[in-house]
Write a protein that holds these residues in place. Structure first.
Motif, PDB file in Angstrom:
ATOM      1  N   TYR A 282       0.851  -1.187   0.000  1.00  0.00           N
ATOM      2  CA  TYR A 282       0.000   0.000   0.000  1.00  0.00           C
ATOM      3  C   TYR A 282       0.891   1.243   0.000  1.00  0.00           C
ATOM      4  CZ  TYR A 282      -3.136   3.672   1.595  1.00  0.00           C
ATOM      5  OH  TYR A 282      -3.829   4.862   1.716  1.00  0.00           O
ATOM      6  N   VAL A 283       0.728   2.101  -1.015  1.00  0.00           N
ATOM      7  CA  VAL A 283       1.582   3.289  -1.124  1.00  0.00           C
ATOM      8  C   VAL A 283       0.786   4.584  -0.957  1.00  0.00           C
ATOM      9  CG1 VAL A 283       3.282   2.139  -2.574  1.00  0.00           C
ATOM     10  CG2 VAL A 283       1.373   3.356  -3.646  1.00  0.00           C
ATOM     11  N   GLY A 284      -0.514   4.471  -0.707  1.00  0.00           N
ATOM     12  CA  GLY A 284      -1.354   5.664  -0.571  1.00  0.00           C
ATOM     13  C   GLY A 284      -1.163   6.347   0.769  1.00  0.00           C
ATOM     14  N   PRO A 285      -1.924   7.435   0.980  1.00  0.00           N
ATOM     15  CA  PRO A 285      -1.752   8.197   2.220  1.00  0.00           C
ATOM     16  C   PRO A 285      -2.125   7.395   3.467  1.00  0.00           C
ATOM     17  CG  PRO A 285      -3.649   8.996   0.978  1.00  0.00           C
ATOM     18  CD  PRO A 285      -2.946   8.021   0.097  1.00  0.00           C
TER      19      PRO A 285
ATOM     20  N   ARG B  87     -10.387   6.240   4.246  1.00  0.00           N
ATOM     21  CA  ARG B  87     -10.668   5.204   3.251  1.00  0.00           C
ATOM     22  C   ARG B  87     -10.806   3.856   3.943  1.00  0.00           C
ATOM     23  NH1 ARG B  87      -6.939   3.297  -1.673  1.00  0.00           N
ATOM     24  NH2 ARG B  87      -8.580   2.126  -2.727  1.00  0.00           N
ATOM     25  N   ALA B  88      -9.992   3.668   4.972  1.00  0.00           N
ATOM     26  CA  ALA B  88     -10.127   2.506   5.854  1.00  0.00           C
ATOM     27  C   ALA B  88      -9.660   2.963   7.229  1.00  0.00           C
ATOM     28  CB  ALA B  88      -9.279   1.331   5.359  1.00  0.00           C
TER      29      ALA B  88
ATOM     30  N   TYR C  55      -7.222  -5.567   0.519  1.00  0.00           N
ATOM     31  CA  TYR C  55      -8.539  -4.951   0.337  1.00  0.00           C
ATOM     32  C   TYR C  55      -8.428  -3.659  -0.474  1.00  0.00           C
ATOM     33  CZ  TYR C  55     -12.546  -2.019   1.535  1.00  0.00           C
ATOM     34  OH  TYR C  55     -13.618  -1.166   1.481  1.00  0.00           O
ATOM     35  N   LEU C  56      -7.414  -2.844  -0.152  1.00  0.00           N
ATOM     36  CA  LEU C  56      -7.252  -1.553  -0.815  1.00  0.00           C
ATOM     37  C   LEU C  56      -6.808  -1.708  -2.266  1.00  0.00           C
ATOM     38  CD1 LEU C  56      -5.528   0.319   2.143  1.00  0.00           C
ATOM     39  CD2 LEU C  56      -7.829   0.748   1.269  1.00  0.00           C
TER      40      LEU C  56
ATOM     41  N   GLY D 296      -8.106  -3.500  -4.359  1.00  0.00           N
ATOM     42  CA  GLY D 296      -9.270  -3.651  -5.232  1.00  0.00           C
ATOM     43  C   GLY D 296      -9.857  -5.040  -5.161  1.00  0.00           C
ATOM     44  N   PRO D 297     -11.123  -5.153  -5.580  1.00  0.00           N
ATOM     45  CA  PRO D 297     -11.853  -6.414  -5.424  1.00  0.00           C
ATOM     46  C   PRO D 297     -11.117  -7.612  -6.022  1.00  0.00           C
ATOM     47  CG  PRO D 297     -13.306  -4.690  -6.219  1.00  0.00           C
ATOM     48  CD  PRO D 297     -11.921  -4.119  -6.216  1.00  0.00           C
ATOM     49  N   ALA D 298     -10.440  -7.392  -7.142  1.00  0.00           N
ATOM     50  CA  ALA D 298      -9.786  -8.519  -7.804  1.00  0.00           C
ATOM     51  C   ALA D 298      -8.705  -9.124  -6.923  1.00  0.00           C
ATOM     52  CB  ALA D 298      -9.185  -8.071  -9.130  1.00  0.00           C
ATOM     53  N   ALA D 299      -8.130  -8.272  -6.072  1.00  0.00           N
ATOM     54  CA  ALA D 299      -7.007  -8.752  -5.269  1.00  0.00           C
ATOM     55  C   ALA D 299      -7.451  -9.341  -3.933  1.00  0.00           C
ATOM     56  CB  ALA D 299      -6.029  -7.608  -5.014  1.00  0.00           C
ATOM     57  N   VAL D 300      -8.753  -9.192  -3.611  1.00  0.00           N
ATOM     58  CA  VAL D 300      -9.213  -9.658  -2.304  1.00  0.00           C
ATOM     59  C   VAL D 300      -9.242 -11.181  -2.272  1.00  0.00           C
ATOM     60  CG1 VAL D 300     -11.128  -9.718  -0.668  1.00  0.00           C
ATOM     61  CG2 VAL D 300     -10.557  -7.593  -1.831  1.00  0.00           C
TER      62      VAL D 300
END
Lengths: 63, 412
Positions: B33-36, B107-108, B324-325, B327-331
């Motif tokens: 995860y690289v987002g904020p 976001r989470a 989870y973050l 995206g659905p394909a990766a869950v």
């Protein structure tokens, strides 16, 4: 090579590090910690895990 | 593999800035995860190690620098909002609010607010001579009062109470421990081992008043307190320390569809669950407040206040949340079941306890090695099954049982 330091004034010989990096850390017959001051780079991840689980935060890597 | 969220600048928020938050943040970054990512904590300090607070922090005096956890470069771009108390949350709107009224969208959300010391609140007490020890600031406040000859009364004979008793006695204080139970530490360790620990404390000069409760504390002259017990007796003290357990910091999550009984009830992925048992996909709990099902113990949900649990739960949440973050394909459900073996230790005088498992689940215990007056190991059994082990000394042997405790669950 990695260089491992343990602050023996802080270490309480809980042995949690032994589970994470058994090639580097062990408890001797007197329940005292013994460790290798240097280890192969392949042990870095294990030693970092050992640093994390030390309740006294006595372990560090010199780099 | 790293993934990005193009137009998404809404951060992942971790509330609470202690060990669980640190391990969650590290695992989020390591899992891609690289987002904020922002950690919001009410204490003024970056994450630090709490076990020394009842020991070296009282005897030697230690600063935050001495106790701070190393911050690895993988979390260099994490934002820390310290000294900020979150007071409410709206999980449907994905917003939390701080005590200044500011809103923080997320976001989470990861709840890592831990527990606080339970306080007894005696209205007539001299409050500046009453202490509890949970934070670094608590330890600093108490330390100055622990002088040779100080009369110290400790209410509660659990691990914190016994550790502080040993530290204060070593500093030369006159120490009395008041315990509502006839034997200190009997609930986790059993009466035999608890009784042995009491005997060793008494040999060092610690006084015990057992089977007694405090009915009143009233301020006396010169900032002293008069402590009255349920048998009508009373004693005077310079320092009163309450060590009567903890209370989960979950009030900020009230008024949401959650189960907040004894922590935050979660599923095995540490996702907070609604009243109907379904999980919130974007709300997690870690550390002392996470009441999670442990696969080692028939998936019964318990909050576990042992030092290794913030790390174990934080790592798990970081990995799960990162997927989870992405995206659905990766869950995907993690392949490994979540079955951490609780571990704890305690130092009181020359007594070095090391334990694994969940001792309070036991219906009986027995001496496995050594002798009670010397180094020894007790096993804790639920029926025929070993659920915990605790030793004074003999650590290499205690550690061998950890594998057995971890393996027991795998039979299921």
């Amino acid at each position: 090579m990695i260089e491992i330091k343990v602050d023996m004034t802080t270490c309480q010989h809980y042995g949690q590090c032994v589970f994470e990096a058994p090639n580097v850390f062990q408890l001797n017959a007197e329940d005292h910690l013994e460790w290798k001051a240097t280890a192969d780079d392949s042990e870095r991840e294990n030693v970092e895990a050992a640093i994390d689980v030390c309740p006294m935060q006595a372990i560090s890597l010199a780099d | 593999m790293p993934h990005t969220q193009p137009e998404d600048d809404v951060p992942v928020l971790i509330v609470g800035a202690s060990l669980g938050a640190l391990r969650t943040a590290e695992a989020l970054r390591r899992s891609g995860y690289v987002g904020p990512l922002t950690v919001i904590g009410d204490e003024a300090h970056l994450p630090y190690n709490r076990p020394p607070l009842s020991k070296a922090a009282l005897s030697d005096g230690v600063s935050h620098d001495d106790l701070a956890f190393p911050l690895r470069s993988v979390i260099d771009d994490v934002r820390w909002m310290l000294g900020t108390r979150i007071v409410s949350a709206d999980l449907d709107a994905r917003i939390i609010r701080d005590s200044n009224g500011h809103e923080h969208p997320y976001r989470a959300l990861v709840a890592a607010t831990g527990v606080r010391a339970r306080r007894l609140n005696f209205p007539e007490a001299a409050n500046n001579a009453c202490f509890a020890v949970r934070t670094l600031d608590d330890a600093h406040a108490l330390r100055a009062s622990l002088q040779p000859g100080s009369r110290v009364v400790i209410i509660g004979a659990g691990f914190i109470g016994c550790e502080i008793a040993a530290t204060a006695r070593t500093l030369g204080c006159e120490v009395t421990v008041i315990s509502s139970h006839p034997v200190p530490l009997a609930r986790p360790l059993g009466s035999e081992l608890g009784g042995e620990i009491m005997r060793r404390h008494q040999a060092h000069g610690v006084q015990f008043l057992v089977g007694r409760t405090v009915t009143q504390v009233a301020a006396g002259a010169e900032n002293m307190n008069m402590v009255t017990l349920d048998d009508g007796s009373s004693l005077e003290c310079d320092v009163l320390i309450e060590a009567v357990g903890s209370h989960p910091n979950t009030e900020w999550l009230r008024d949401n569809d959650l189960n907040l009984e004894s922590g935050v009830l979660t599923d095995s992925q540490l996702r907070a669950v609604r009243a109907d048992g379904t999980p919130w996909p974007d709300v997690f709990a870690v550390g002392d407040i996470a009441r999670f099902p442990n696969a080692l113990y028939d998936n019964e949900a318990h909050a576990v206040e042992h030092w290794n649990i913030p790390s174990e739960t934080g790592k798990r949440v970081g990995e799960t949340l990162s997927h989870y973050l992405a995206g659905p394909a990766a869950v995907a459900e993690p392949a490994e079941r979540f079955a951490p073996v609780p571990s704890f230790w305690s130092d009181q005088f020359e007594i070095h306890l090391l334990a694994y498992g969940t001792l309070v689940r036991a219906d009986r215990n027995e001496l496995l090695h050594g002798e009670l007056g010397d180094d020894c190991i007790f096993g804790y059994f639920q029926g025929d099954r070993l659920v915990g082990v605790c030793g004074i000394g003999m650590r290499a042997t205690v550690m061998k049982y950890r594998a057995e405790l971890a393996a027991t669950g795998q039979r299921v």
